[in-house]
Write a protein that holds these residues in place. Structure first.
Motif, PDB file in Angstrom:
ATOM      1  N   TYR A 113       0.826  -1.213   0.000  1.00 28.47           N
ATOM      2  CA  TYR A 113       0.000   0.000   0.000  1.00 28.47           C
ATOM      3  C   TYR A 113       0.858   1.261   0.000  1.00 28.47           C
ATOM      4  O   TYR A 113       1.793   1.407   0.784  1.00 28.47           O
ATOM      5  N   HIS A 121      -5.477   1.981  -5.137  1.00 31.25           N
ATOM      6  CA  HIS A 121      -6.462   1.605  -4.125  1.00 31.25           C
ATOM      7  C   HIS A 121      -7.812   1.280  -4.755  1.00 31.25           C
ATOM      8  O   HIS A 121      -8.585   0.487  -4.217  1.00 31.25           O
ATOM      9  N   ALA A 141       0.361  -3.137   4.660  1.00 34.84           N
ATOM     10  CA  ALA A 141      -0.838  -2.294   4.588  1.00 34.84           C
ATOM     11  C   ALA A 141      -0.797  -1.171   5.615  1.00 34.84           C
ATOM     12  O   ALA A 141      -1.844  -0.683   6.052  1.00 34.84           O
ATOM     13  N   LEU A 144      -3.267   2.038   5.912  1.00 35.33           N
ATOM     14  CA  LEU A 144      -4.383   1.740   5.010  1.00 35.33           C
ATOM     15  C   LEU A 144      -5.675   2.430   5.434  1.00 35.33           C
ATOM     16  O   LEU A 144      -6.381   3.016   4.611  1.00 35.33           O
ATOM     17  N   PHE A 149      -9.689   3.373   2.372  1.00 37.68           N
ATOM     18  CA  PHE A 149     -10.090   2.101   2.957  1.00 37.68           C
ATOM     19  C   PHE A 149     -10.754   2.271   4.324  1.00 37.68           C
ATOM     20  O   PHE A 149     -11.438   1.367   4.791  1.00 37.68           O
ATOM     21  N   THR A 160      -5.926  -4.167  13.356  1.00 42.93           N
ATOM     22  CA  THR A 160      -4.732  -3.728  12.637  1.00 42.93           C
ATOM     23  C   THR A 160      -3.565  -3.512  13.590  1.00 42.93           C
ATOM     24  O   THR A 160      -3.754  -3.120  14.759  1.00 42.93           O
ATOM     25  N   GLN A 163       2.010  -3.207   9.752  1.00 49.70           N
ATOM     26  CA  GLN A 163       1.734  -3.526   8.341  1.00 49.70           C
ATOM     27  C   GLN A 163       0.516  -4.418   8.157  1.00 49.70           C
ATOM     28  O   GLN A 163       0.041  -4.610   7.030  1.00 49.70           O
ATOM     29  N   SER A 339      -0.733  -4.413  -7.285  1.00 45.04           N
ATOM     30  CA  SER A 339       0.354  -4.685  -6.347  1.00 45.04           C
ATOM     31  C   SER A 339       1.399  -5.570  -7.012  1.00 45.04           C
ATOM     32  O   SER A 339       1.158  -6.164  -8.066  1.00 45.04           O
TER      33      SER A 339
END
Length: 353
Positions: A113, A121, A141, A144, A149, A160, A163, A339
């Motif tokens: 990301y 995205h 991520a 993010l 998101f 979360t 990463q 990605s």
């Protein structure tokens, strides 16, 4: 009626044929016992395995002209490359009936990301929407949820750390950060629990050390041949880093009492020691069980830098691995556009006792 006798095969062609066959046998044995135990085997794991078909095709062309009676040997070699050596998965039997089981669609993706196009995205969100998973495990991520998101996952249960992001349409427990380090590197994975049909399922989101440093060290040898011993040691240290990480992860899995899902960027092909270690602790690979084809997830971005028209991958280093309570009904990969990695998506069935 007389028949024309076979033309005697030249010695040079026989040497080529049997050298090729012996090389494929050696590679197969190497992969079976653990290719990454030796530097050449570890290096070969990250090469496009299709390159091993090229000598077979050339030898077939030679044999076609001067010794057709030997053509079957290189042809079998090419078939072996295209099949087992390249990791072709093609289940011979259909998944058993899922009556009484609980379905679950899982998606894992190293999204890199913020390192690609600003509109990436949109591709990420589109592929998640299109595949409609119940659980998404993302790596690389960081930050993010500070972007679009945040709204996209607003109705999901989200956990979360650094990463790692785990987003689920089903209830999640608290996230636990687990050490998964190696000599010279401080690293972690994360664990949470998913409530699936009244059963607690342990979810591990993992990202192992990249092979980049080891492979780049070998690239230097082309300009500096004297650098080979140091490059080989760098590659060995890199392999050892991932092996140290998977050994810690193995101990966490051994402590689990119920179903387990391990998903993420393992940076390790299916024949690696990393995947062998996870299989030894009772996990099996969702694509190997329920996928069709090669399931490659990495390599397309490397090609696009040199030839934008090419978008095929050649390594399967991202995995969904599950414990014996699960069966993989179907597994596939997603888009190449957003990605360095393609996502892996699996339809799993949880069988309850």
């Amino acid at each position: 009626m007389s028949t024309k006798p076979h033309q005697k095969a030249p010695v040079w062609l026989l040497i080529l044929i049997f050298t090729y066959a012996a090389s494929l046998v050696a590679l197969t044995i190497l992969n079976r016992v653990g290719a990454d135990l030796w530097w050449f085997g570890a290096f070969n794991l990250y090469l496009p395995q299709a390159v091993w078909a090229v000598p077979g095709i050339l030898i077939t062309a030679f044999a076609l002209k001067v010794a057709r009676q030997w053509i079957w040997v290189p042809l079998l070699g090419v078939a072996w490359v295209v099949g087992p050596l390249m990791g072709l998965c093609w289940p011979l039997s259909a998944p058993r009936e899922s009556q009484g089981s609980v379905p679950l669609r899982v998606m894992t993706w190293n999204i890199k990301y913020g390192t690609h196009d600003k509109l990436a995205h949109l591709e990420l969100m589109h592929d998640i929407d299109m595949n409609n998973p119940a659980v998404v495990l993302l790596q690389d991520a960081g930050g993010l949820l500070d972007g679009p998101f945040g709204k996209f996952f607003s109705r999901w249960n989200v956990r979360t750390d650094g990463q790692y992001v785990i987003a689920s349409r089903l209830p999640l427990g608290e996230m636990q950060v687990r050490r998964m380090s190696f000599s010279g590197g401080d690293h972690t994975c994360v664990r949470t629990q998913l409530k699936l049909g009244g059963t607690d399922v342990a979810l591990y989101n993992v990202h192992f050390e990249s092979p980049r440093s080891g492979l780049n060290a070998l690239r230097v040898v082309k300009q500096k041949p004297w650098y080979l011993p140091k490059a080989v040691q760098t590659l060995a240290n890199n392999v050892e880093a991932r092996f140290s990480q998977v050994q810690e992860l193995r101990e966490y899995i051994r402590q689990e009492k119920g179903p387990v899902i391990v998903a993420g960027d393992l940076n390790s092909p299916d024949v690696s020691l990393v995947c062998a270690t996870l299989r030894a602790v009772g996990l099996h690979d969702a694509f190997a069980e329920g996928g069709r084809g090669y399931g490659y997830t990495y390599g397309h971005f490397l090609l696009q830098h040199r030839a934008p028209a090419f978008n095929f991958s050649w390594m399967r280093i991202d995995h969904i691995m599950v414990s014996s309570q699960f069966q993989s009904q179907r597994c596939w990969t997603g888009t190449y556009m957003a990605s360095d990695h393609r996502p892996v998506i699996a339809d799993l069935a949880l069988y309850r006792n």
